[in-house]
Design an enzyme around this catalytic site. Structure first.
Site, short mmCIF file in Angstrom:
data_model
loop_
_atom_site.label_atom_id
_atom_site.label_comp_id
_atom_site.label_asym_id
_atom_site.label_seq_id
_atom_site.Cartn_x
_atom_site.Cartn_y
_atom_site.Cartn_z
N LYS A 199 -25.23 4.86 -3.13
CA LYS A 199 -24.77 6.02 -2.37
C LYS A 199 -25.94 6.61 -1.59
O LYS A 199 -25.79 7.02 -0.43
CB LYS A 199 -24.15 7.07 -3.31
CG LYS A 199 -23.60 8.29 -2.60
CD LYS A 199 -22.31 8.81 -3.21
CE LYS A 199 -21.65 9.87 -2.35
NZ LYS A 199 -22.00 11.24 -2.77
N ASN A 225 -26.14 14.83 -6.01
CA ASN A 225 -26.21 13.65 -5.14
C ASN A 225 -27.68 13.24 -5.02
O ASN A 225 -28.59 14.05 -5.24
CB ASN A 225 -25.66 14.04 -3.77
CG ASN A 225 -25.27 12.83 -2.95
OD1 ASN A 225 -25.16 11.71 -3.47
ND2 ASN A 225 -25.06 13.05 -1.67
N GLY A 267 -19.73 26.71 -7.26
CA GLY A 267 -19.60 26.31 -5.86
C GLY A 267 -18.45 25.34 -5.72
O GLY A 267 -17.46 25.44 -6.47
N SER A 268 -18.57 24.38 -4.82
CA SER A 268 -17.44 23.51 -4.50
C SER A 268 -17.08 22.60 -5.68
O SER A 268 -15.98 22.69 -6.23
CB SER A 268 -17.77 22.65 -3.28
OG SER A 268 -18.23 23.47 -2.22
N ASN A 321 -26.37 9.80 7.34
CA ASN A 321 -26.47 11.26 7.51
C ASN A 321 -27.58 11.73 8.46
O ASN A 321 -27.31 12.54 9.36
CB ASN A 321 -26.59 11.93 6.14
CG ASN A 321 -25.37 11.69 5.26
OD1 ASN A 321 -24.54 10.86 5.58
ND2 ASN A 321 -25.26 12.40 4.17
#
Ligand code: NAD
Ligand code: KPL
Length: 305
Positions: free
Chosen positions: A184, A105, A11-12, A192
């Site tokens: 984080k 994350n 993926g990314s 978010n």
């Protein structure tokens, strides 16, 4: 011990790391989901990295989890909710003392992975780099950033760490990786969910600073209770700085919701609320935020955990 980087998840971030390692001449192999994805990848002829106006294709070898051969070094580059099942499939191939770098994350998925593979060393990472998929097998490096890696149980720097510098991957080894991940997570919890609930860019939250102050105060209490006081330092100020610096951006959770993709809420706000409950700390604003987000996701038919 083999020095090949096995990278699970094209993926990314996985593609961004794979292309940079391959460009630096490091032995790299992709692990793709299934035979169909492997065939599609082989037809595409490799992964393409787009940086500014330059694009380069790298014919990185690929396989599925069912291939044979031991894995000594694994970069796990899937979403947090896919991490433990992905590693469970690979467990029989992980050599004794294998090292796994976890790019997920949030918090919670790292322990789920470690439980699956007690014979491996799990190295946690926190990344502020930005990448997205422009197309299948084509990734755009969209935001310069940094990577912190560390192992809370073992301060020894892995022998492959210089590979990252050779590959132009900005990284530092830190013994405070949990503090980084909690900090984080706290930033993500303060920003978010509200961008989803208020349907706005990060800058739109400047109209909701009272709500954010209340959340930051509760997040600070949580961080103190779980032994992460450094992650609480000036949290409110940093949240405001990030909102201003990214005012025109949509948060990653907003983008996931808009695209109808599953979010990582379980490992972000969900983890914060579960940890508070475990410590017997009442955080009413954070819990209310979680409930509103869960309701919002359910109304869109998206998983809420
Ligand atoms: P992504 O969805 O782009 O890529 C994940 C890939 O893993 C997908 O291609 C998926 O098919 C693959 N995958 C899942 N299960 C698999 C399995 N069992 N076998 C093989 N492949 C499998 O996700 P991403 O954006 O690269 O994010 C990965 C992690 O990095 C997330 O936790 C994210 O929050 C974090 N992160 C991403 C960025 C970013 O800019 N993209 C920045 C910082 C942190
Ligand atoms: O990391 C982020 C995200 O969108 O996931 C920022 C920009 C810090 C907002 O929380």
């Amino acid at each position: 011990m083999s020095s090949t980087w096995h990278i699970l998840g094209a993926g990314s971030l996985g593609s961004l790391w794979a292309c940079r390692l391959a460009r630096a001449g490091k032995a790299t192999r992709l692990i793709l989901r299934d035979g169909q994805r492997l065939q599609a990848y082989q037809q595409a002829g490799g992964l393409t990295l787009a940086e500014q106006d330059q694009t380069t294709r790298f014919a990185i070898p690929a396989e599925t989890a069912d291939a044979s051969g031991p894995i000594h070094r694994l970069l796990l580059a899937c979403k947090a909710y896919d991490a433990a099942p992905a590693v469970a499939r690979l467990a029989p191939r992980l050599a004794e003392g294998a090292e796994i770098v976890l790019l997920q994350n949030g918090l919670g998925s790292q322990d789920e992975v470690a439980d699956q593979v007690p014979h491996a060393r799990c190295i946690f990472a926190s990344s502020t780099e930005g990448a997205f998929r422009e197309d299948d097998w084509r990734v755009r490096f969209a935001g310069q950033g940094f990577n912190w890696l560390g192992d809370a149980a073992n301060p020894a720097v892995p022998e492959w760490f210089d590979d990252l510098q050779d590959a132009g991957i900005p990284a530092e080894w830190t013994v405070d990786i949990l503090t980084r991940l909690w900090r984080k997570l706290a930033l993500n919890c303060a920003i978010n969910p509200l961008t989803v609930l208020h349907d706005c860019q990060n800058g739109g939250l400047l109209g909701h600073l009272d709500e954010i102050d209340g959340l930051c105060s509760e997040l600070g209490q949580l961080l103190q209770h779980c032994g992460q006081p450094k992650a609480a330092d000036d949290l409110g100020e940093e949240v405001q700085r990030v909102i201003l610096a990214t005012a025109a951006n949509y948060s990653s959770m907003y983008q996931d919701v808009r695209a109808g993709r599953r979010t990582e809420v379980h490992y972000l706000l969900g983890h914060a609320c579960r940890t508070a409950a475990r410590h017997g700390v009442a955080l009413p604003q954070l819990e209310h935020l979680h409930q509103r987000l869960v309701d919002n996701l359910r109304a869109r038919d998206l998983p809420s955990a």
